[in-house]
Scaffold this active site. Structure first.
Site, mmCIF file in Angstrom:
data_model
loop_
_atom_site.group_PDB
_atom_site.id
_atom_site.type_symbol
_atom_site.label_atom_id
_atom_site.label_comp_id
_atom_site.label_asym_id
_atom_site.label_seq_id
_atom_site.Cartn_x
_atom_site.Cartn_y
_atom_site.Cartn_z
ATOM 1 C CE LYS A 52 -3.832 -2.342 2.066
ATOM 2 N NZ LYS A 52 -4.390 -3.033 3.303
ATOM 3 C CD GLN B 103 -3.706 -4.521 6.557
ATOM 4 O OE1 GLN B 103 -3.578 -3.480 5.579
ATOM 5 N NE2 GLN B 103 -4.653 -5.676 6.006
ATOM 6 C CG ASP C 152 -10.242 -0.685 4.790
ATOM 7 O OD1 ASP C 152 -9.950 -0.879 3.643
ATOM 8 O OD2 ASP C 152 -9.734 -1.419 5.765
#
Ligand code: NAD
Length: 302
Positions: free
Chosen positions: A56, A100, A123
């Site tokens: 990422k 995460q 997200d």
């Protein structure tokens, strides 16, 4: 002569999307002196998460974005993570925040996600964004489901009227994907671990999406001839000789003989997830700075 499905090249489609995002980011820097910034919070040493976070960061930099990685030890307490999230919510250089997952067992992941500013929730997992999706309002959508829809549209064009079957009902993939496909005017069925006659349900699909986490659960004989198959599953299996390999939730070797289109694992949905994360970061930066995303990206093309 047996026919073979066309392989949907997620790697190439994701590379295309990243190039479009990069062009938009450069234009934004020139015109407004803004560089989108993504903060990633990684708690603990989960090896797969370490790889995802590294990728990422690299892809952010390649797209002309700033990335800030916060690595915290596995034993970090919930309050400390919440404090970090609050700081990132206030940080002007941070447009998107991603925590995460999975988090270590002593952390309540929902409590952390709830603390993220919904407009920075790249997200798309915050309840506010889930509500916005369900009620058809603007908001940040979860990356993997958006990537799936893009791949399906790339293969089939207009999805309206298709029978879409999603196997898996997680908050991360199955449920938001069902809503996105409804928005595409598909007739949507969600199958799950208690579904009866899963093979028959799958056989009714023009568009079959597997997001289960069970290696090769979906057999080729379950796939309607000519159907489009999108395999979200990422399963690490023993390849012998001490090596591991990645396989999907679909038995690729048999499904490829029946399907019209199919995504490979790896190289299908996976690359789209990160590209869609970059797109969400760009989208969040536009919201943050009150700029129209459509002036940077032709949203009808993606
Ligand atoms: P999850 O474990 O949260 O959900 C799995 C779903 O599958 C559940 O809803 C369950 O009802 C259903 N299920 C389980 N066993 C089943 C069975 N035998 N028959 C029918 N349904 C069954 O998983 P998730 O987070 O949605 O992820 C699913 C898979 O997708 C995993 O392999 C994960 O690694 C992968 N994934 C990939 C990406 C990507 O970027 N490619 C992103 C997210 C998840």
């Amino acid at each position: 002569m047996s026919r073979q499905a066309r392989i949907i090249d997620g790697k190439a489609i994701a590379a295309d999307l990243r190039a479009t995002i990069k062009t938009a980011t450069e234009k934004m820097a020139r015109k407004h002196d803004i560089q989108p910034g993504l903060a990633v919070v990684l708690v603990g040493e989960d090896p797969a998460s370490q790889v995802y976070v590294r990728n990422k960061g690299r892809q952010c930099a390649e797209a002309g974005m700033k990335s800030f990685t916060h690595r915290l030890p596995a034993e970090t307490g919930e309050e400390q993570i919440l404090e970090l999230v609050e700081n990132l919510n206030r940080a002007p250089a941070v447009d998107g925040i991603l925590v995460q997952l999975p988090l270590p067992g002593h952390i309540d992941a929902n409590r952390i996600i709830d603390a993220i500013d919904p407009d920075k929730d790249v997200d798309g997992l915050h309840v506010i964004n889930a509500g916005r999706l369900i009620s058809g309002r603007e908001g940040l959508r979860p990356c993997t489901p958006v990537g799936c829809v893009m791949l399906a549209r790339h293969a089939l064009g207009d999805l309206q009227g298709l029978n879409a079957v999603i196997v898996g009902r997680s908050n991360l993939v199955g449920k938001p994907l069902a809503q996105l496909l409804l928005n595409e005017n598909c007739t949507v069925t969600i199958a799950h671990s208690r579904t009866r006659h899963l093979n028959q349900v799958c056989h009714g699909a023009d568009l079959l999406i597997a997001a289960v986490g069970v290696p090769e659960l979906i057999k080729g004989s379950w796939v309607r001839p000519g159907a489009c198959v999108i395999d979200v599953g990422i399963n690490r299996v023993d390849a012998g000789g001490g090596k591991m390999r990645l396989i999907g939730d679909v038995e690729f070797d048999t499904a490829v003989k029946t399907a019209g289109f199919i995504t490979p694992v790896p190289g299908g949905v996976g690359p789209m997830t990160i590209a869609c994360l970059l797109l969400n970061t760009l989208r969040a930066a536009c919201t943050h700075h009150d700029i129209a995303l459509a002036s940077y990206i032709d949203l009808t093309r993606i």
